[in-house]
Design a protein around this motif. Structure first.
Motif, PDB file in Angstrom:
ATOM      1  N   VAL A 133      11.574-113.708   1.454  1.00 61.68           N
ATOM      2  CA  VAL A 133      10.526-112.698   1.265  1.00 61.68           C
ATOM      3  C   VAL A 133      11.103-111.603   0.373  1.00 61.68           C
ATOM      4  O   VAL A 133      12.197-111.099   0.652  1.00 61.68           O
ATOM      5  N   LEU A 134      10.377-111.256  -0.684  1.00 58.47           N
ATOM      6  CA  LEU A 134      10.866-110.177  -1.548  1.00 58.47           C
ATOM      7  C   LEU A 134      10.764-108.860  -0.777  1.00 58.47           C
ATOM      8  O   LEU A 134       9.679-108.494  -0.310  1.00 58.47           O
ATOM      9  N   PRO A 135      11.866-108.144  -0.623  1.00 57.52           N
ATOM     10  CA  PRO A 135      11.853-106.934   0.202  1.00 57.52           C
ATOM     11  C   PRO A 135      10.854-105.870  -0.261  1.00 57.52           C
ATOM     12  O   PRO A 135      10.379-105.082   0.523  1.00 57.52           O
ATOM     13  N   ASP A 136      10.525-105.856  -1.556  1.00 58.29           N
ATOM     14  CA  ASP A 136       9.577-104.832  -2.026  1.00 58.29           C
ATOM     15  C   ASP A 136       8.134-105.323  -1.987  1.00 58.29           C
ATOM     16  O   ASP A 136       7.238-104.670  -2.517  1.00 58.29           O
ATOM     17  N   GLY A 137       7.909-106.481  -1.396  1.00 57.86           N
ATOM     18  CA  GLY A 137       6.542-107.005  -1.274  1.00 57.86           C
ATOM     19  C   GLY A 137       5.900-107.358  -2.615  1.00 57.86           C
ATOM     20  O   GLY A 137       4.678-107.382  -2.725  1.00 57.86           O
ATOM     21  N   GLY A 206      14.531-106.248  -4.720  1.00 61.12           N
ATOM     22  CA  GLY A 206      15.168-105.823  -3.472  1.00 61.12           C
ATOM     23  C   GLY A 206      16.078-106.850  -2.824  1.00 61.12           C
ATOM     24  O   GLY A 206      16.714-106.563  -1.811  1.00 61.12           O
ATOM     25  N   VAL A 207      16.156-108.076  -3.385  1.00 56.52           N
ATOM     26  CA  VAL A 207      17.086-109.072  -2.842  1.00 56.52           C
ATOM     27  C   VAL A 207      18.505-108.588  -3.169  1.00 56.52           C
ATOM     28  O   VAL A 207      18.736-108.037  -4.250  1.00 56.52           O
ATOM     29  N   THR A 208      19.434-108.764  -2.250  1.00 59.30           N
ATOM     30  CA  THR A 208      20.777-108.236  -2.506  1.00 59.30           C
ATOM     31  C   THR A 208      21.640-109.264  -3.245  1.00 59.30           C
ATOM     32  O   THR A 208      21.366-110.471  -3.182  1.00 59.30           O
ATOM     33  N   GLU A 209      22.667-108.768  -3.900  1.00 66.85           N
ATOM     34  CA  GLU A 209      23.556-109.663  -4.657  1.00 66.85           C
ATOM     35  C   GLU A 209      24.168-110.735  -3.766  1.00 66.85           C
ATOM     36  O   GLU A 209      24.301-111.888  -4.150  1.00 66.85           O
ATOM     37  N   SER A 210      24.551-110.335  -2.543  1.00 69.02           N
ATOM     38  CA  SER A 210      25.245-111.300  -1.679  1.00 69.02           C
ATOM     39  C   SER A 210      24.314-112.398  -1.152  1.00 69.02           C
ATOM     40  O   SER A 210      24.774-113.374  -0.589  1.00 69.02           O
ATOM     41  N   GLN A 211      23.006-112.227  -1.372  1.00 74.60           N
ATOM     42  CA  GLN A 211      22.071-113.276  -0.931  1.00 74.60           C
ATOM     43  C   GLN A 211      21.876-114.346  -2.001  1.00 74.60           C
ATOM     44  O   GLN A 211      21.213-115.344  -1.755  1.00 74.60           O
ATOM     45  N   ILE A 332      14.643 -96.976 -16.331  1.00 71.98           N
ATOM     46  CA  ILE A 332      14.946 -95.746 -15.597  1.00 71.98           C
ATOM     47  C   ILE A 332      13.796 -95.326 -14.694  1.00 71.98           C
ATOM     48  O   ILE A 332      12.665 -95.710 -14.890  1.00 71.98           O
ATOM     49  N   LEU A 333      14.158 -94.551 -13.749  1.00 71.39           N
ATOM     50  CA  LEU A 333      13.187 -94.092 -12.763  1.00 71.39           C
ATOM     51  C   LEU A 333      12.407 -92.883 -13.263  1.00 71.39           C
ATOM     52  O   LEU A 333      12.963 -91.951 -13.789  1.00 71.39           O
ATOM     53  N   GLN A 334      11.096 -92.968 -13.139  1.00 73.09           N
ATOM     54  CA  GLN A 334      10.310 -91.767 -13.420  1.00 73.09           C
ATOM     55  C   GLN A 334       9.493 -91.404 -12.193  1.00 73.09           C
ATOM     56  O   GLN A 334       9.340 -90.258 -11.846  1.00 73.09           O
ATOM     57  N   CYS A 335       8.945 -92.440 -11.523  1.00 69.19           N
ATOM     58  CA  CYS A 335       8.155 -92.125 -10.333  1.00 69.19           C
ATOM     59  C   CYS A 335       8.852 -92.691  -9.091  1.00 69.19           C
ATOM     60  O   CYS A 335      10.051 -92.887  -9.084  1.00 69.19           O
ATOM     61  N   GLY A 336       8.106 -93.014  -8.049  1.00 65.31           N
ATOM     62  CA  GLY A 336       8.664 -93.399  -6.755  1.00 65.31           C
ATOM     63  C   GLY A 336       9.568 -94.618  -6.797  1.00 65.31           C
ATOM     64  O   GLY A 336       9.391 -95.526  -7.590  1.00 65.31           O
ATOM     65  N   ARG A 337      10.552 -94.614  -5.933  1.00 63.56           N
ATOM     66  CA  ARG A 337      11.508 -95.720  -5.854  1.00 63.56           C
ATOM     67  C   ARG A 337      10.914 -96.899  -5.116  1.00 63.56           C
ATOM     68  O   ARG A 337      10.179 -96.735  -4.155  1.00 63.56           O
ATOM     69  N   ILE A 338      11.227 -98.093  -5.578  1.00 66.63           N
ATOM     70  CA  ILE A 338      10.759 -99.307  -4.918  1.00 66.63           C
ATOM     71  C   ILE A 338      11.591 -99.536  -3.666  1.00 66.63           C
ATOM     72  O   ILE A 338      12.800 -99.370  -3.707  1.00 66.63           O
ATOM     73  N   PRO A 339      10.943 -99.915  -2.557  1.00 62.53           N
ATOM     74  CA  PRO A 339      11.725-100.178  -1.352  1.00 62.53           C
ATOM     75  C   PRO A 339      12.722-101.303  -1.576  1.00 62.53           C
ATOM     76  O   PRO A 339      12.519-102.140  -2.430  1.00 62.53           O
ATOM     77  N   GLY A 340      13.742-101.351  -0.771  1.00 62.98           N
ATOM     78  CA  GLY A 340      14.758-102.398  -0.899  1.00 62.98           C
ATOM     79  C   GLY A 340      16.091-101.729  -1.107  1.00 62.98           C
ATOM     80  O   GLY A 340      16.183-100.534  -1.341  1.00 62.98           O
ATOM     81  N   LYS A 341      17.148-102.545  -1.029  1.00 62.02           N
ATOM     82  CA  LYS A 341      18.481-101.978  -1.137  1.00 62.02           C
ATOM     83  C   LYS A 341      18.716-101.394  -2.520  1.00 62.02           C
ATOM     84  O   LYS A 341      18.401-102.007  -3.514  1.00 62.02           O
ATOM     85  N   ARG A 342      19.282-100.223  -2.546  1.00 59.94           N
ATOM     86  CA  ARG A 342      19.561 -99.609  -3.829  1.00 59.94           C
ATOM     87  C   ARG A 342      20.945-100.018  -4.292  1.00 59.94           C
ATOM     88  O   ARG A 342      21.949 -99.678  -3.679  1.00 59.94           O
ATOM     89  N   PRO A 343      20.998-100.801  -5.370  1.00 64.13           N
ATOM     90  CA  PRO A 343      22.312-101.263  -5.812  1.00 64.13           C
ATOM     91  C   PRO A 343      23.138-100.113  -6.378  1.00 64.13           C
ATOM     92  O   PRO A 343      22.596 -99.102  -6.819  1.00 64.13           O
ATOM     93  N   ALA A 344      24.437-100.326  -6.383  1.00 61.07           N
ATOM     94  CA  ALA A 344      25.329 -99.312  -6.909  1.00 61.07           C
ATOM     95  C   ALA A 344      25.121 -99.184  -8.409  1.00 61.07           C
ATOM     96  O   ALA A 344      24.639-100.094  -9.063  1.00 61.07           O
ATOM     97  N   MET A 345      25.488 -98.032  -8.961  1.00 59.37           N
ATOM     98  CA  MET A 345      25.382 -97.850 -10.408  1.00 59.37           C
ATOM     99  C   MET A 345      26.290 -98.837 -11.104  1.00 59.37           C
ATOM    100  O   MET A 345      27.459 -98.953 -10.787  1.00 59.37           O
ATOM    101  N   LYS A 346      25.750 -99.556 -12.047  1.00 61.27           N
ATOM    102  CA  LYS A 346      26.520-100.567 -12.732  1.00 61.27           C
ATOM    103  C   LYS A 346      26.651-100.216 -14.212  1.00 61.27           C
ATOM    104  O   LYS A 346      25.957 -99.342 -14.710  1.00 61.27           O
ATOM    105  N   GLU A 347      27.509-100.967 -14.878  1.00 58.14           N
ATOM    106  CA  GLU A 347      27.804-100.730 -16.287  1.00 58.14           C
ATOM    107  C   GLU A 347      26.533-100.570 -17.117  1.00 58.14           C
ATOM    108  O   GLU A 347      26.382 -99.641 -17.874  1.00 58.14           O
TER     109      GLU A 347
END
Ligand SMILES: Nc1ncnc2c1ncn2[C@@H]1O[C@H](COP(=O)(O)OP(=O)(O)OP(=O)(O)O)[C@@H](O)[C@H]1O
Length: 390
Positions: A133-137, A206-211, A332-347
């Motif tokens: 299931v996609l975490p952000d629906g 919202g799926v995580t890298e480890s999945q 980039i983000l301008q409005c509301g954040r999508i639910p789900g795990k927020r990944p770390a800042m990457k390159e």
């Protein structure tokens, strides 16, 4: 996976007794270090190992066998395991353990039909119904398609990531997706790009890298994929051999071989490797490749008949690899954040944005006024007014 061992209850009892004895003697040894005891323990352990070795020799006759590199040893038959020899000679002494707790029933069906003769069963109803299931629906997918006419109504990415799609062959035959060579090694850049786009879309949903796990039989393709996914260190990118013993919620397999000459090579024809690759996913199995090229391998021809019958083949449109190329661009983000795990800042995000973000906009560079020169020098209030005005 089904595994087999000797069901002889007397021997099993003997083993249990020996194990208990070993434990007792080990405890004694811990209390009182005594050379003669150590000798006894070692003897018991050796005896235990000896008996065990006769009972559980190789639990995985349908998985990848140990590789025997020496040609003479191979010729002499050492590639056939002792277990294989014994189980062929004494089929009555083999018991199949048929319940598995990894794959949902769609994914299990593949190896069940192709390899295990329908003997496998899901351990529980929950395992059988498992789904990704996609975490952000589906919010990111909807947003990705806003204002984009390229995909049409039936977008392949939407179909691929829908919950009901649990085992699927993504057919690249309508695309220019031929395999290419780097020296002696084979790769498929279009497939790699598709894997990249699918992976990014999963992550942004919202799926995580480890999945996520990515598998290819070809080392050069692994190299290519590792380069494309270098910012996602927790995504495992594995050869079939290395994937043995592992599992992930979602597995994406890049089959690589795609050419007009129908050249397959030996790896794709190796049913053990294919079986291992097909049995790593828990909830979603995505196999990407050229049906036309692959179906000439006997095992894969059966696989395609099964997939076709189940309507689990997703033919990609001719420009499929271009439709979601924006999915791999930083945003980039301008409005509301999508639910789900927020990944770390990457390159890739260092310059402007973050994963899971919404709308792209140009970055306004903030110019800092110089307050240490000219008339502002030594006038802190004037300096404040200038900075505030920027
Ligand atoms: N009794 C159980 N209940 C719940 N989950 C289980 C059970 N046994 C195994 N599993 C899960 O099923 C998956 C496969 O188990 P395991 O790794 O033991 O199988 P395996 O036969 O060694 O597989 P393979 O060699 O193909 O990797 C794992 O994710 C494990 O957590």
């Amino acid at each position: 996976m089904p595994c087999s061992l000797d069901g002889n209850s007397i021997t099993a009892l003997l083993m249990r007794l020996l194990r208990l004895l070993c434990l007792r003697v080990s405890v004694l040894c811990a209390l009182q270090i005594n050379l003669s005891l150590l000798v006894i323990i070692s003897s018991f352990r050796l005896l235990y190992v000896y008996i065990s070795a006769q009972l559980v020799l190789n639990r995985y006759p349908t998985l990848i066998a140990s590789q025997v590199r020496n040609p003479a040893a191979r010729k002499a038959g050492l590639e056939v395991s002792l277990f294989r020899r014994l189980s062929t000679a004494h089929p009555h002494a083999v018991i199949d353990l048929t319940h598995q707790y990894r794959m949902n029933e769609d994914i299990m069906l593949l190896s069940n039909r192709l390899i295990y003769g329908d003997r496998l069963k899901c351990g529980t109803e929950e395992v059988a119904r498992r789904t990704l299931v996609l975490p952000d629906g589906g919010k990111y997918l909807r947003m990705m398609h806003t204002g984009k006419q390229t995909c049409g109504k039936d977008c392949w990415m939407d179909k691929l990531l829908s919950e009901s799609c649990k085992a699927v062959f993504v057919d690249t035959d309508l695309l220019p997706a031929q395999d290419t060579r780097v020296g002696d090694l084979v790769q498929n850049p279009t497939e790699a790009s598709l894997v990249h786009q699918i992976t990014k879309t999963l992550l942004r949903s919202g799926v995580t890298e480890s999945q996520i796990g990515v598998i290819s039989l070809y080392r050069q393709q692994i190299k290519l994929l590792s380069h494309l996914l270098q910012d996602h260190k927790e995504i495992e990118i594995l050869t079939a051999d290395r994937s043995q013993g592992r599992d992930k919620e979602c597995i994406i397999i890049s089959m690589v071989r795609s050419n007009d000459a129908g050249q397959l090579g030996d790896l794709v024809k190796d049913w053990r490797r294919m079986n291992v690759s097909f049995t790593r996913a828990r909830s979603k199995l995505i196999i990407i490749g050229s049906r036309k090229t692959l179906q000439s391998a006997p095992l894969l021809s059966e696989f395609f008949t099964l997939m076709h019958g189940k309507k689990w083949i997703l033919p990609l449109p001719p420009n499929a690899d271009k439709m979601h190329s924006h999915a791999v661009q930083p945003i980039i983000l301008q409005c509301g954040r999508i639910p789900g795990k927020r990944p770390a800042m990457k390159e890739e995000n260092k310059t402007i944005g973050k994963e899971n973000d919404a709308i792209t906009r140009p970055i306004k560079k903030i110019k800092k006024a110089r307050t240490d020169v000219g008339v502002l020098r030594g006038r802190p209030i004037l300096q404040d007014i200038m900075i505030g005005g920027n």
